[in-house]
Design a protein around this motif. Structure first.
Motif, PDB file in Angstrom:
ATOM      1  N   ASN A 122      -2.656   1.749   4.234  1.00 60.90           N
ATOM      2  CA  ASN A 122      -1.622   0.975   3.547  1.00 60.90           C
ATOM      3  C   ASN A 122      -1.003  -0.102   4.428  1.00 60.90           C
ATOM      4  O   ASN A 122       0.011  -0.694   4.078  1.00 60.90           O
ATOM      5  N   ASN A 123      -1.641  -0.352   5.586  1.00 62.83           N
ATOM      6  CA  ASN A 123      -1.099  -1.376   6.484  1.00 62.83           C
ATOM      7  C   ASN A 123      -2.207  -1.924   7.379  1.00 62.83           C
ATOM      8  O   ASN A 123      -2.253  -1.672   8.572  1.00 62.83           O
ATOM      9  N   GLY A 124      -3.110  -2.685   6.759  1.00 66.12           N
ATOM     10  CA  GLY A 124      -4.174  -3.332   7.530  1.00 66.12           C
ATOM     11  C   GLY A 124      -5.548  -2.764   7.295  1.00 66.12           C
ATOM     12  O   GLY A 124      -6.532  -3.502   7.296  1.00 66.12           O
ATOM     13  N   GLY A 125      -5.639  -1.457   7.104  1.00 64.99           N
ATOM     14  CA  GLY A 125      -6.945  -0.853   6.842  1.00 64.99           C
ATOM     15  C   GLY A 125      -7.252  -0.831   5.360  1.00 64.99           C
ATOM     16  O   GLY A 125      -7.567   0.209   4.778  1.00 64.99           O
ATOM     17  N   TRP A 126      -7.170  -2.013   4.762  1.00 67.69           N
ATOM     18  CA  TRP A 126      -7.251  -2.118   3.300  1.00 67.69           C
ATOM     19  C   TRP A 126      -8.569  -1.612   2.732  1.00 67.69           C
ATOM     20  O   TRP A 126      -8.623  -1.129   1.603  1.00 67.69           O
ATOM     21  N   CYS A 127      -9.641  -1.724   3.516  1.00 68.20           N
ATOM     22  CA  CYS A 127     -10.955  -1.336   3.006  1.00 68.20           C
ATOM     23  C   CYS A 127     -11.368   0.062   3.430  1.00 68.20           C
ATOM     24  O   CYS A 127     -12.516   0.459   3.257  1.00 68.20           O
ATOM     25  N   ASN A 128     -10.427   0.812   3.983  1.00 65.68           N
ATOM     26  CA  ASN A 128     -10.718   2.188   4.358  1.00 65.68           C
ATOM     27  C   ASN A 128     -10.945   3.047   3.112  1.00 65.68           C
ATOM     28  O   ASN A 128     -10.262   2.867   2.095  1.00 65.68           O
ATOM     29  N   PRO A 129     -11.910   3.970   3.166  1.00 67.79           N
ATOM     30  CA  PRO A 129     -12.089   4.877   2.034  1.00 67.79           C
ATOM     31  C   PRO A 129     -10.867   5.807   1.922  1.00 67.79           C
ATOM     32  O   PRO A 129     -10.243   6.121   2.936  1.00 67.79           O
ATOM     33  N   PRO A 130     -10.493   6.207   0.726  1.00 67.63           N
ATOM     34  CA  PRO A 130     -11.213   5.979  -0.536  1.00 67.63           C
ATOM     35  C   PRO A 130     -10.667   4.806  -1.352  1.00 67.63           C
ATOM     36  O   PRO A 130     -10.816   4.783  -2.564  1.00 67.63           O
TER      37      PRO A 130
END
Length: 259
Positions: free
Chosen positions: A121-129
């Motif tokens: 929710n703060n930069g790792g926008w493409c992290n799963p899921p």
């Protein structure tokens, strides 16, 4: 009477709903899903060329600037390459950043990799899921203001529209044909591909190498080539004798067939 009136109302609502489903050629009956969108590639989209689907210059491959990189949750190991999505900024959440109720249909042409060093929710926008679209900057700016950086969106699958036939670009070397298939309309996503040389009696199934690149390990030099393509919705088209026997590696051939 009240019961009879309720039945009539329900029948009317059902008829209206059915008409709405039938009249929308893009499949508007599909439910809108929640995600977020960012942007990359610069105001001229130059930074979006190439990418994990294997497309080269997106203008010549039939995709232009209306493209996006998909997060791991959507990319599906490259099987989603070429698929189209209708996207709208969620004005109910961020009315200050959304541009009216404008929607845009984009094509998946790249992969947005996860960044496990940053929280989702703060930069790792493409992290799963997380489902996430990293759109080309011009595409993003049709639905939201540049200053927003990231916005909540609603998305759904859409039919892909192309201005030309399916394109086949042959790379590789002897005994290894690596064929990039681009400018695919309809479902957009490719499910299966077959190739046939003019000296063969049967179609040979190709395997996905990466993204929209499909491979064969057969020696096809000096033969004219035909291709058969099956989209993810099951539809099949065939380009017979598309490639002349004088073909060379690195050449691209535009067919007259399309979904």
């Amino acid at each position: 009477m009240d019961s009879l009136l309720k039945k009539k109302v329900w029948r009317l609502l059902l008829c209206v709903g059915l008409l709405m489903i039938m009249e929308d050629p893009r499949g508007a009956s599909a439910a809108w899903l929640n995600a977020h969108a960012t942007f990359y590639g610069g105001d001229d989209s130059s930074g979006t060329m190439g990418g994990a689907c294997g497309y080269g210059i997106l203008y010549t491959d039939g995709y232009g600037i209306k493209t996006a990189a998909l997060s791991m949750a959507l990319f599906n190991d490259g099987k989603s390459c070429g698929g189209c999505y209708e996207i709208v900024c969620d004005a109910a959440q961020v009315p200050q950043w959304c541009l009216k109720s404008t929607s845009i249909t984009i094509t998946a042409t790249n992969f947005c990799p996860p960044n496990y060093d940053l929280p989702s929710n703060n930069g790792g926008w493409c992290n799963p899921p997380r489902p996430h679209f990293d759109m080309s900057q011009p595409a993003f700016e049709t639905i939201a203001k540049y200053r927003a950086g990231i916005v909540p969106i609603l998305y759904r699958r859409a039919r892909c529209e192309r201005d030309e036939g399916i394109r086949f670009t042959i790379n590789g070397r002897d005994y290894f044909e690596l064929v990039l298939i681009s400018s695919v309309a309809g479902a957009g996503e490719i499910w299966s591909v077959w190739i046939k040389g003019s000296k063969a009696n049967q179609w040979e199934a190709m395997s996905r190498n990466w993204g929209s690149n499909w491979q064969s390990l057969t020696y096809f030099n000096g033969q004219s080539l035909s291709f058969r393509v099956q989209a993810s919705d099951g539809q099949i088209v065939t380009a017979l004798d598309l490639v002349p026997s004088t073909w060379q590696f690195g050449q691209s051939f535009k067919s007259s067939v399309q979904f």
